[in-house]
Scaffold this active site. Structure first.
Site, PDB file in Angstrom:
ATOM      1  N   LYS A 146      96.657 -64.182 -28.420  1.00 17.89           N
ATOM      2  CA  LYS A 146      97.616 -64.228 -27.344  1.00 17.89           C
ATOM      3  C   LYS A 146      98.704 -63.721 -27.943  1.00 17.89           C
ATOM      4  O   LYS A 146      99.588 -62.993 -27.059  1.00 17.89           O
ATOM      5  CB  LYS A 146      97.499 -65.816 -26.948  1.00 17.89           C
TER       6      LYS A 146
ATOM      7  N   HIS B 125      90.654 -76.599 -32.611  1.00 16.62           N
ATOM      8  CA  HIS B 125      91.531 -76.921 -31.365  1.00 16.62           C
ATOM      9  C   HIS B 125      91.877 -78.410 -31.315  1.00 16.62           C
ATOM     10  O   HIS B 125      92.954 -78.866 -31.215  1.00 16.62           O
ATOM     11  CB  HIS B 125      91.175 -76.248 -30.304  1.00 16.62           C
TER      12      HIS B 125
ATOM     13  N   GLY C 222      89.909 -63.621 -10.898  1.00 17.84           N
ATOM     14  CA  GLY C 222      90.255 -64.610  -9.889  1.00 17.84           C
ATOM     15  C   GLY C 222      88.868 -65.465  -9.801  1.00 17.84           C
ATOM     16  O   GLY C 222      89.082 -66.366  -9.072  1.00 17.84           O
TER      17      GLY C 222
ATOM     18  N   GLY D 171      87.113 -66.691 -12.044  1.00 19.03           N
ATOM     19  CA  GLY D 171      87.130 -67.700 -13.329  1.00 19.03           C
ATOM     20  C   GLY D 171      87.432 -69.284 -12.956  1.00 19.03           C
ATOM     21  O   GLY D 171      87.841 -69.307 -11.833  1.00 19.03           O
TER      22      GLY D 171
HETATM   23  P1  NDP Z   1      86.479 -67.854 -17.708  1.00 11.41           P
HETATM   24  O1  NDP Z   1      85.573 -67.862 -18.519  1.00 11.41           O
HETATM   25  O2  NDP Z   1      86.457 -68.640 -16.584  1.00 11.41           O
HETATM   26  O3  NDP Z   1      86.612 -66.476 -17.051  1.00 11.41           O
HETATM   27  C1  NDP Z   1      87.771 -65.958 -16.476  1.00 11.41           C
HETATM   28  C2  NDP Z   1      87.377 -64.711 -15.836  1.00 11.41           C
HETATM   29  O4  NDP Z   1      87.434 -63.667 -17.014  1.00 11.41           O
HETATM   30  C3  NDP Z   1      86.049 -64.053 -15.220  1.00 11.41           C
HETATM   31  O5  NDP Z   1      85.914 -64.615 -13.764  1.00 11.41           O
HETATM   32  C4  NDP Z   1      86.140 -62.707 -15.233  1.00 11.41           C
HETATM   33  O6  NDP Z   1      86.887 -62.159 -14.070  1.00 11.41           O
HETATM   34  C5  NDP Z   1      86.856 -62.283 -16.385  1.00 11.41           C
HETATM   35  N1  NDP Z   1      85.899 -61.936 -17.526  1.00 11.41           N
HETATM   36  C6  NDP Z   1      85.166 -62.414 -18.124  1.00 11.41           C
HETATM   37  N2  NDP Z   1      84.641 -61.407 -19.155  1.00 11.41           N
HETATM   38  C7  NDP Z   1      84.945 -60.256 -18.586  1.00 11.41           C
HETATM   39  C8  NDP Z   1      84.569 -58.940 -18.837  1.00 11.41           C
HETATM   40  N3  NDP Z   1      83.938 -58.591 -20.061  1.00 11.41           N
HETATM   41  N4  NDP Z   1      85.291 -57.809 -18.335  1.00 11.41           N
HETATM   42  C9  NDP Z   1      86.389 -58.240 -17.332  1.00 11.41           C
HETATM   43  N5  NDP Z   1      86.605 -59.533 -17.059  1.00 11.41           N
HETATM   44  C10 NDP Z   1      85.857 -60.498 -17.545  1.00 11.41           C
HETATM   45  O7  NDP Z   1      87.960 -68.240 -18.220  1.00 11.41           O
HETATM   46  P2  NDP Z   1      88.640 -69.635 -17.922  1.00 11.41           P
HETATM   47  O8  NDP Z   1      89.492 -70.171 -16.852  1.00 11.41           O
HETATM   48  O9  NDP Z   1      88.131 -70.431 -18.786  1.00 11.41           O
HETATM   49  O10 NDP Z   1      90.059 -69.198 -19.003  1.00 11.41           O
HETATM   50  C11 NDP Z   1      91.201 -68.542 -18.554  1.00 11.41           C
HETATM   51  C12 NDP Z   1      92.504 -69.003 -19.671  1.00 11.41           C
HETATM   52  O11 NDP Z   1      92.588 -70.466 -19.730  1.00 11.41           O
HETATM   53  C13 NDP Z   1      92.212 -68.433 -21.189  1.00 11.41           C
HETATM   54  O12 NDP Z   1      93.304 -68.018 -21.452  1.00 11.41           O
HETATM   55  C14 NDP Z   1      91.706 -69.685 -21.913  1.00 11.41           C
HETATM   56  O13 NDP Z   1      92.217 -69.750 -23.159  1.00 11.41           O
HETATM   57  C15 NDP Z   1      92.485 -71.003 -21.137  1.00 11.41           C
HETATM   58  N6  NDP Z   1      91.886 -72.243 -21.249  1.00 11.41           N
HETATM   59  C16 NDP Z   1      92.449 -73.294 -21.121  1.00 11.41           C
HETATM   60  C17 NDP Z   1      92.154 -74.507 -21.307  1.00 11.41           C
HETATM   61  C18 NDP Z   1      92.813 -75.729 -21.505  1.00 11.41           C
HETATM   62  O14 NDP Z   1      92.308 -76.874 -21.702  1.00 11.41           O
HETATM   63  N7  NDP Z   1      94.162 -75.576 -21.524  1.00 11.41           N
HETATM   64  C19 NDP Z   1      90.445 -74.751 -21.115  1.00 11.41           C
HETATM   65  C20 NDP Z   1      89.794 -73.615 -20.810  1.00 11.41           C
HETATM   66  C21 NDP Z   1      90.195 -72.288 -20.936  1.00 11.41           C
HETATM   67  P3  NDP Z   1      86.275 -61.699 -12.794  1.00 11.41           P
HETATM   68  O15 NDP Z   1      86.605 -62.959 -11.734  1.00 11.41           O
HETATM   69  O16 NDP Z   1      86.737 -60.605 -12.430  1.00 11.41           O
HETATM   70  O17 NDP Z   1      84.855 -61.811 -12.675  1.00 11.41           O
HETATM   71  C1  GO6 Z   2      89.842 -75.076 -24.455  1.00 10.50           C
HETATM   72  C2  GO6 Z   2      86.005 -77.415 -25.897  1.00 10.50           C
HETATM   73  C3  GO6 Z   2      85.452 -78.546 -25.252  1.00 10.50           C
HETATM   74  C4  GO6 Z   2      85.296 -76.718 -26.808  1.00 10.50           C
HETATM   75  C5  GO6 Z   2      93.389 -74.993 -24.797  1.00 10.50           C
HETATM   76  C6  GO6 Z   2      84.191 -77.273 -27.220  1.00 10.50           C
HETATM   77  C7  GO6 Z   2      92.828 -72.910 -25.174  1.00 10.50           C
HETATM   78  C8  GO6 Z   2      93.754 -73.383 -25.214  1.00 10.50           C
HETATM   79  C9  GO6 Z   2      94.544 -77.293 -24.726  1.00 10.50           C
HETATM   80  O1  GO6 Z   2      86.883 -73.367 -23.591  1.00 10.50           O
HETATM   81  O2  GO6 Z   2      88.524 -74.747 -27.796  1.00 10.50           O
HETATM   82  O3  GO6 Z   2      83.592 -79.862 -24.956  1.00 10.50           O
HETATM   83  O4  GO6 Z   2      94.882 -75.634 -25.101  1.00 10.50           O
HETATM   84  O5  GO6 Z   2      82.299 -78.825 -26.904  1.00 10.50           O
HETATM   85  O6  GO6 Z   2      94.989 -73.125 -25.743  1.00 10.50           O
HETATM   86  C10 GO6 Z   2      87.395 -75.235 -25.169  1.00 10.50           C
HETATM   87  C11 GO6 Z   2      88.730 -74.840 -25.563  1.00 10.50           C
HETATM   88  C12 GO6 Z   2      87.175 -76.990 -25.376  1.00 10.50           C
HETATM   89  C13 GO6 Z   2      86.842 -74.923 -23.900  1.00 10.50           C
HETATM   90  C14 GO6 Z   2      89.261 -75.188 -26.886  1.00 10.50           C
HETATM   91  C15 GO6 Z   2      91.086 -74.511 -24.942  1.00 10.50           C
HETATM   92  C16 GO6 Z   2      92.235 -75.540 -24.704  1.00 10.50           C
HETATM   93  C17 GO6 Z   2      91.382 -73.275 -25.079  1.00 10.50           C
HETATM   94  C18 GO6 Z   2      83.841 -78.811 -25.544  1.00 10.50           C
HETATM   95  C19 GO6 Z   2      83.383 -78.292 -26.645  1.00 10.50           C
HETATM   96  C20 GO6 Z   2      83.877 -80.655 -23.772  1.00 10.50           C
END
Ligand code: NDP
Ligand code: GO6
Length: 317
Positions: free
Chosen positions: A139, A275, A12, A14
């Site tokens: 996943k 990606h 929560g 994150g």
């Molecule tokens: P974060 O890196 O912000 O981490 C989220 C939470 O994970 C942390 O706050 C923490 O929970 C928990 N966590 C991390 N390490 C541990 C550990 N060792 N043990 C237990 N809990 C841990 O996550 P994101 O919000 O970036 O990512 C969430 C999802 O979104 C992922 O599935 C990712 O693939 C996806 N994503 C998608 C993107 C997109 O563009 N579509 C971009 C980035 C991510 P706590 O709050 O309890 O400390």
């Molecule tokens: C976001 C990123 C951005 C990587 C997804 C390197 C899972 C997904 C759109 O965490 O690798 O610069 O779907 O230098 O299913 C990261 C990842 C993107 C950020 C992708 C992601 C997207 C994860 C960077 C970089 C802006």
């Protein structure tokens, strides 16, 4: 259903998790947030948790490694949402989510589980290149555990989080708009999809009590935000009143750029290159129609006023 379901958010504090907590509270759900004792001296994390409490959330203390504690936490909720970090950031995190699935299985009361997906649809990424395929393999592995345990679920395919992909005009390694030059993937005409992170959270919470989303994948496709890289660049050029120099990168050149990245120290960027390849060269977010057994969020919830990328980028001016 007139009683609002009780929501437990894991992860929560994150990046996306904090927005899910806020959306759950905003939509009137009794909201529980897992507070892990591993918090240590992370004062920002603690203060965020306390701010959730101020806003009406209840903090439930348990470690992911504490099975009985996790079962007790899960037992208090109707809906569990995991927003734990991507596996390519911390490679053991997917195993941690399996522990959550074990707890949900044992508690036996959970009416809906949303695992941490929120991106590209892993089911449609079986052809993904290494090393980025790890995201989808893990996943899918978690999906298998969920489905084998017959846990009611919804998978959220959120496409590109706006702040990570849009104001930087889809450039890697920066979050700020480029000032002079922009690297264009191919001819820049592949359609991607960008979603405001708060909207990701709003649609996620909308879906949790909805029988139409049970055991389905929900795609977030805000019509106005289905854009090519060229569209995104043109929007920024119009907003800023400046024209950028375009440097066109072929798919081969882009993939070859991976060789310049140190795999051991910069794994996230290696994963990122593959990606970005799938998104901006292959068009993996838009090269399929949403199937019969799936749904699209803006069609399900037309009442949500989502944020357009013009609006989103204005704040970067
Ligand atoms: P974060 O890196 O912000 O981490 C989220 C939470 O994970 C942390 O706050 C923490 O929970 C928990 N966590 C991390 N390490 C541990 C550990 N060792 N043990 C237990 N809990 C841990 O996550 P994101 O919000 O970036 O990512 C969430 C999802 O979104 C992922 O599935 C990712 O693939 C996806 N994503 C998608 C993107 C997109 O563009 N579509 C971009 C980035 C991510 P706590 O709050 O309890 O400390
Ligand atoms: C976001 C990123 C951005 C990587 C997804 C390197 C899972 C997904 C759109 O965490 O690798 O610069 O779907 O230098 O299913 C990261 C990842 C993107 C950020 C992708 C992601 C997207 C994860 C960077 C970089 C802006």
């Amino acid at each position: 259903m007139d009683e609002k379901s009780r929501v437990l958010v894991v992860g929560g504090t994150g990046y996306i998790g904090r927005r899910i907590v806020r959306a759950s509270l905003a939509q009137g759900h009794p909201t529980l947030v897992l507070m892990r004792p591993e918090i240590g001296l992370d004062i920002d994390k603690l203060q965020m948790l306390l701010s959730f409490k101020k806003q009406g959330a209840r903090l439930v203390e348990a470690s992911i490694d504490d099975h009985p504690g996790l079962v007790a936490a899960v037992a208090q909720a109707d809906v569990v949402i995991s927003a734990m970090s991507g596996s390519h950031i911390r490679s053991h995190n997917l195993l941690l989510q399996h522990k959550l699935v074990e707890a949900i299985k044992e508690a036996g009361n959970v009416k809906r589980f949303i695992p941490s997906e929120f991106g590209m649809d892993p089911l449609r990424m079986r052809h993904a290149l290494e090393p980025g395929n790890i995201t989808f393999v893990e996943k899918m592995d978690l999906r298998r555990a969920i489905e084998e345990a017959n846990i009611p679920h919804t998978y959220i395919s959120a496409n590109c989080f706006a702040a990570i992909f849009c104001p930087n005009l889809c450039q890697m390694r920066t979050l700020l708009p480029p000032k002079e030059k922009v690297h264009v993937y191919g001819d820049g005409n592949i359609k991607a999809i960008f979603v405001d992170e708060d909207d990701v959270a709003t649609y996620t919470i909308k879906s949790i009590d909805d029988p139409r989303t049970l055991n389905k994948t929900i795609y977030l496709r805000p019509q106005e935000n289905i854009l090519t890289q060229n569209d995104v660049i043109a929007k920024w050029e119009k907003l800023s009143g400046k024209v950028l120099e375009k440097i066109y990168i072929t798919a081969d050149e882009f993939l070859a750029s991976m060789k310049d990245i140190h795999a051991d120290t910069d794994f996230a960027n290696q994963v990122g290159v593959t990606h970005y390849y799938h998104i901006f060269y292959e068009g993996c977010l838009t090269n399929f129609e949403i199937g019969e057994d799936e749904a699209e969020a803006t069609m399900l919830y037309p009442e949500v006023q989502y944020t357009s990328m013009d609006e989103y980028m204005k704040i970067y001016l």
